[in-house]
Structures are given as structure tokens and as C-alpha cells.
Design a protein around this motif. Structure first.
Motif, mmCIF file in Angstrom:
data_model
loop_
_atom_site.group_PDB
_atom_site.id
_atom_site.type_symbol
_atom_site.label_atom_id
_atom_site.label_comp_id
_atom_site.label_asym_id
_atom_site.label_seq_id
_atom_site.Cartn_x
_atom_site.Cartn_y
_atom_site.Cartn_z
ATOM 1 N N LYS A 112 -3.844 60.233 81.129
ATOM 2 C CA LYS A 112 -5.281 59.929 81.191
ATOM 3 C C LYS A 112 -5.983 60.262 79.878
ATOM 4 O O LYS A 112 -6.919 59.580 79.478
ATOM 5 C CB LYS A 112 -5.942 60.664 82.359
ATOM 6 N N PHE A 113 -5.503 61.292 79.181
ATOM 7 C CA PHE A 113 -6.106 61.644 77.896
ATOM 8 C C PHE A 113 -5.763 60.602 76.827
ATOM 9 O O PHE A 113 -6.597 60.262 75.987
ATOM 10 C CB PHE A 113 -5.681 63.044 77.447
ATOM 11 N N ALA A 114 -4.526 60.087 76.877
ATOM 12 C CA ALA A 114 -4.125 59.040 75.936
ATOM 13 C C ALA A 114 -4.935 57.774 76.197
ATOM 14 O O ALA A 114 -5.383 57.110 75.252
ATOM 15 C CB ALA A 114 -2.628 58.757 76.059
ATOM 16 N N ASP A 115 -5.152 57.445 77.477
ATOM 17 C CA ASP A 115 -5.974 56.271 77.816
ATOM 18 C C ASP A 115 -7.405 56.449 77.320
ATOM 19 O O ASP A 115 -8.011 55.529 76.778
ATOM 20 C CB ASP A 115 -5.973 56.044 79.331
ATOM 21 N N PHE A 116 -7.942 57.647 77.508
ATOM 22 C CA PHE A 116 -9.305 57.944 77.060
ATOM 23 C C PHE A 116 -9.401 57.807 75.538
ATOM 24 O O PHE A 116 -10.362 57.254 75.007
ATOM 25 C CB PHE A 116 -9.714 59.343 77.511
ATOM 26 N N GLN A 117 -8.387 58.308 74.837
ATOM 27 C CA GLN A 117 -8.359 58.226 73.381
ATOM 28 C C GLN A 117 -8.354 56.759 72.928
ATOM 29 O O GLN A 117 -9.058 56.395 71.980
ATOM 30 C CB GLN A 117 -7.125 58.952 72.848
ATOM 31 N N LYS A 118 -7.582 55.916 73.614
ATOM 32 C CA LYS A 118 -7.541 54.494 73.267
ATOM 33 C C LYS A 118 -8.906 53.842 73.473
ATOM 34 O O LYS A 118 -9.358 53.054 72.645
ATOM 35 C CB LYS A 118 -6.492 53.770 74.115
ATOM 36 N N LYS A 119 -9.564 54.179 74.584
ATOM 37 C CA LYS A 119 -10.897 53.609 74.865
ATOM 38 C C LYS A 119 -11.902 54.053 73.806
ATOM 39 O O LYS A 119 -12.734 53.263 73.367
ATOM 40 C CB LYS A 119 -11.361 54.033 76.260
ATOM 41 N N LEU A 120 -11.817 55.314 73.393
ATOM 42 C CA LEU A 120 -12.727 55.804 72.364
ATOM 43 C C LEU A 120 -12.506 55.076 71.032
ATOM 44 O O LEU A 120 -13.466 54.698 70.359
ATOM 45 C CB LEU A 120 -12.536 57.304 72.137
ATOM 46 N N SER A 121 -11.248 54.895 70.681
ATOM 47 C CA SER A 121 -10.961 54.223 69.408
ATOM 48 C C SER A 121 -11.442 52.780 69.427
ATOM 49 O O SER A 121 -11.927 52.271 68.417
ATOM 50 C CB SER A 121 -9.479 54.308 69.054
ATOM 51 N N LYS A 122 -11.356 52.107 70.563
ATOM 52 C CA LYS A 122 -11.849 50.734 70.665
ATOM 53 C C LYS A 122 -13.377 50.698 70.592
ATOM 54 O O LYS A 122 -13.942 49.776 70.037
ATOM 55 C CB LYS A 122 -11.377 50.098 71.976
ATOM 56 N N ALA A 123 -14.041 51.696 71.182
ATOM 57 C CA ALA A 123 -15.496 51.752 71.184
ATOM 58 C C ALA A 123 -16.050 51.947 69.771
ATOM 59 O O ALA A 123 -17.149 51.487 69.448
ATOM 60 C CB ALA A 123 -15.979 52.857 72.103
ATOM 61 N N TRP A 124 -15.309 52.625 68.911
ATOM 62 C CA TRP A 124 -15.770 52.904 67.545
ATOM 63 C C TRP A 124 -15.480 51.778 66.583
ATOM 64 O O TRP A 124 -15.933 51.794 65.447
ATOM 65 C CB TRP A 124 -15.156 54.200 67.022
#
Length: 131
Positions: free
Chosen positions: A118-130
Motif C-alpha cells: 500500500k505504501f508503494a502504491d501511495f508513492q506511485k500515486k504521489l509521483s503521478k500527481a506531481w
């Protein structure tokens, strides 16, 4: 798979292994037998006994078939055969093999073992948002 049955086993002895394990407070039982030749039950000669696998779930439900049992065990444990083998090497003093796995593979193993997907998924979502 051809060498699972002992050359010294009685011809009419069934070849099988039973593994009982607990995971997450639940007990599971697996019975597997390889394909092998056995005497016919009626008449003379031999017949081929097919490979079999049965997983008994904690609630008594039985899953039958090599592929289905393998898939369910991978789902229960959260790792596949290759990942399980690498993790078990740690306990066998072969930690270096795990350390020398490529970083992507090692990361996947540790994410599954420690439940951090879940943390890796969250990290991917954050990187896409930026982006």
C-alpha cells in the motif's frame, strides 16, 4: 517429478506427502502425490496413477488439483514459490543470495513479506500527481 517415488517402495504403496501448516492463526493441510505406476486393482499388470493435490482449508473446504492448490497457497502466503524459496534461504544461512537478487525483485519480496504494498502504491500515486 520422476524421482519422487522410491525404487524400494512396495508396488502397492501409495506415494504421497502431507504438509500441515499454520498461518495467521489458521491451520491448513496439503496432501500431494506425484504421478506413478501402480498395480491394477483388478486383474494383472500396471496402471498410471495421476498426480493429485488437495488443500484442506481451516473451514473444511477442500481445493483439488495441483494448479488450484498452488494458486491458493500463493494467495494465503502472499508469495510465490520463487519468493518463498528466497525468503527461506535467510533461515538457512544463505542471506547473501537474497542480497544479490536484483533490487526490483528484492523490493517485491520485502514488500510482500512486510505488507508494504500500500505504501508503494501511495508513492506511485504521489509521483503521478506531481508530474
Amino acid at each position: 517429478a520422476d524421482s519422487f517415488r522410491s525404487d524400494f517402495a512396495n508396488e502397492d504403496a501409495k506415494t504421497y506427502v502431507i504438509l500441515e501448516f499454520s498461518h495467521g492463526g489458521s491451520v491448513y493441510k496439503i496432501e500431494r502425490s506425484p504421478a506413478y505406476r501402480r498395480p491394477k486393482q483388478r486383474g494383472e499388470g500396471f496402471t498410471d496413477s495421476k498426480a493429485e493435490a488437495v488443500l484442506t482449508m481451516p473451514d473444511g473446504l477442500k481445493i483439488v488439483g495441483y494448479q488450484l492448490v498452488t494458486e491458493k497457497v500463493e494467495e494465503i502466503l502472499g508469495v510465490d514459490y520463487k519468493q518463498f524459496k528466497q525468503i527461506s534461504m535467510i533461515a538457512q544461512g544463505e542471506f547473501m543470495k537474497l542480497l544479490t537478487a536484483d533490487s526490483k525483485e528484492r523490493g517485491e519480496i520485502f514488500r510482500k513479506v512486510f505488507g508494504t504494498e500500500k505504501f508503494a502504491d501511495f508513492q506511485k500515486k504521489l509521483s503521478k500527481a506531481w508530474l
